[in-house]
Scaffold this motif. Structure first.
Motif, mmCIF file in Angstrom:
data_model
loop_
_atom_site.group_PDB
_atom_site.id
_atom_site.type_symbol
_atom_site.label_atom_id
_atom_site.label_comp_id
_atom_site.label_asym_id
_atom_site.label_seq_id
_atom_site.Cartn_x
_atom_site.Cartn_y
_atom_site.Cartn_z
ATOM 1 N N LYS A 1 15.117 14.780 -41.033
ATOM 2 C CA LYS A 1 14.170 15.147 -39.981
ATOM 3 C C LYS A 1 14.120 14.077 -38.881
ATOM 4 O O LYS A 1 14.100 14.392 -37.692
ATOM 5 N N GLN A 2 14.127 12.801 -39.268
ATOM 6 C CA GLN A 2 14.087 11.721 -38.284
ATOM 7 C C GLN A 2 15.357 11.704 -37.427
ATOM 8 O O GLN A 2 15.296 11.488 -36.212
ATOM 9 N N LYS B 1 15.152 14.423 -34.935
ATOM 10 C CA LYS B 1 14.171 14.074 -33.910
ATOM 11 C C LYS B 1 14.752 13.088 -32.894
ATOM 12 O O LYS B 1 14.445 13.153 -31.698
ATOM 13 N N LYS B 2 15.617 12.170 -33.375
ATOM 14 C CA LYS B 2 16.238 11.175 -32.492
ATOM 15 C C LYS B 2 17.479 11.723 -31.784
ATOM 16 O O LYS B 2 18.086 11.034 -30.968
ATOM 17 N N GLU C 1 5.854 8.687 -40.441
ATOM 18 C CA GLU C 1 7.307 8.846 -40.369
ATOM 19 C C GLU C 1 8.032 7.505 -40.318
ATOM 20 O O GLU C 1 9.203 7.405 -40.667
ATOM 21 N N GLN D 1 4.301 19.398 -40.675
ATOM 22 C CA GLN D 1 5.051 18.522 -39.780
ATOM 23 C C GLN D 1 5.826 17.451 -40.539
ATOM 24 O O GLN D 1 6.880 17.003 -40.095
#
Length: 368
Positions: free
Chosen positions: A31-32, A35-36, A108, A144
């Motif tokens: 997920k990170q 997101k990046k 996160e 989320q």
């Protein structure tokens, strides 16, 4: 090195053979990466964990044992829910959304914070009137973060038997620590009522002590609590929560956003009047009204007039209203006094002429 804390945690879980935590941490890293904008790396990791395993699947959040139950009645102490990202829609004012985004960012990046020896306290206390979205916000945070939501059941936790409530709390918190999750304590004042209340018995005071000790012992668990009665909470409870967020009744812009999200075909005039009539109602009230209107509209083959939506809003303030012909005079006077609406707006609610509204109000003044 980017993501070093996350990779270190993945290696630790792998070496220990903790498959549940391993897959959970890998999913958080994916997920990170997404997101990046590192889509390629995320896809590689996703393929790596897509191999079938007879004991676990990549996105599974299965605890090692069932939810614990209350000893005497065998009621489960909590409910288990799992959401996908963006499963939960919620409308928040800008300042509150910023606080929630900050909390999500904190969670996160917790491994990065740990690597800098910054103490973590992933706790949030939500308070405010009923129906303002506290439970929904807990579900939104869980979605989320792609974490399971464990919602405590106060009716099962609280026991009439001496010492059982404290044992139930400990069982539930031990269960929550088996895997990363969000533990949600709704109706928190039922467990954490102030010990300075002279009317409370000693057993309930011991429950608060036990609760505080168990909160202090939590590890790898995100704790969210919610109450409609913050004034009842024990003073020591407040210190256990890093984030303390008040959720108020929705202001005009939020009421409008909730309505338009559910009822996209409403015109501006009807929307403006409906928002005016929902002043003082909670988000849950507004959702219930709009969905009730949509249900009736479908059952009436989409021929239902928008005056019905306005009437439903008024019924939330006073369920004695009938909107029937023989009660029009009395109800027009009530609505005028409560909302100070124009003749045109009142006429729309009752499907009568502005002239007739004026006549009713003029007669009332003459009779006073």
């Amino acid at each position: 090195m980017d993501y070093l804390p996350e990779i270190t945690r993945i290696i630790d879980y792998g070496l220990r053979g903790q498959k549940q935590q391993l897959y959970s941490q890998i999913n958080l890293l994916i997920k990170q990466l997404n997101k990046k904008g590192d889509i390629r790396s995320a896809e590689i990791l996703l393929k790596k964990i897509s191999v079938k395993d007879e004991h676990i699947t990549p996105n599974a959040f299965q605890f090692n044992r069932p939810i614990p139950v209350e000893k005497d009645n065998r009621f489960p102490l909590a409910d288990f829910q799992k959401f996908e990202v963006n499963d939960i829609w919620i409308e928040l004012p800008e300042n509150l959304q910023k606080n929630i985004d900050l909390f999500l960012s904190y969670l996160e990046n917790k491994e990065k914070l740990k690597s800098e020896n910054i103490p973590l306290n992933p706790t949030m206390l939500l308070y405010g009137p009923p129906g303002t979205g506290k439970s929904k916000l807990a579900a939104y945070i869980a979605s989320q973060l792609s974490l399971p939501l464990i919602t405590a059941r106060s009716d099962a936790l609280i026991s009439s038997y001496l010492g059982s409530t404290s044992k139930n709390i400990r069982m539930l918190m031990d269960y929550a620590q088996e895997q990363p999750c969000i533990l949600f304590l709704d109706e928190f004042d039922a467990l954490a009522k102030g010990r300075d209340d002279a009317n409370e018995i000693g057993e309930l005071k011991r429950v608060v002590v036990s609760l505080l000790q168990n909160i202090d012992a939590l590890d790898n668990v995100i704790l969210i609590a919610a109450t409609n009665h913050p004034e009842l909470l024990d003073k020591a409870v407040w210190r256990r929560f890093q984030y303390k967020i008040e959720i108020e009744l929705p202001h005009k812009e939020i009421r409008e956003a909730i309505t338009k999200h559910i009822l996209s075909d409403i015109d501006k005039k009807n929307l403006a009047l409906f928002i005016e009539l929902t002043h003082g109602l909670s988000g849950a009230d507004i959702e219930a009204i709009v969905y009730e209107f949509k249900r009736e509209k479908v059952l009436n083959n989409n021929l239902l007039d928008f005056k019905k939506l306005l009437q439903l809003a008024l019924l939330s303030h006073n369920n004695n209203l009938t909107f029937l012909k023989h009660n029009i005079k009395e109800e027009v006077l009530y609505i005028k006094k409560k909302f100070n609406l124009s003749y045109e707006k009142i006429a729309k609610i009752f499907a009568i002429s502005k002239t007739y509204v004026g006549k009713i109000l003029k007669e009332s003044i003459e009779n006073e």
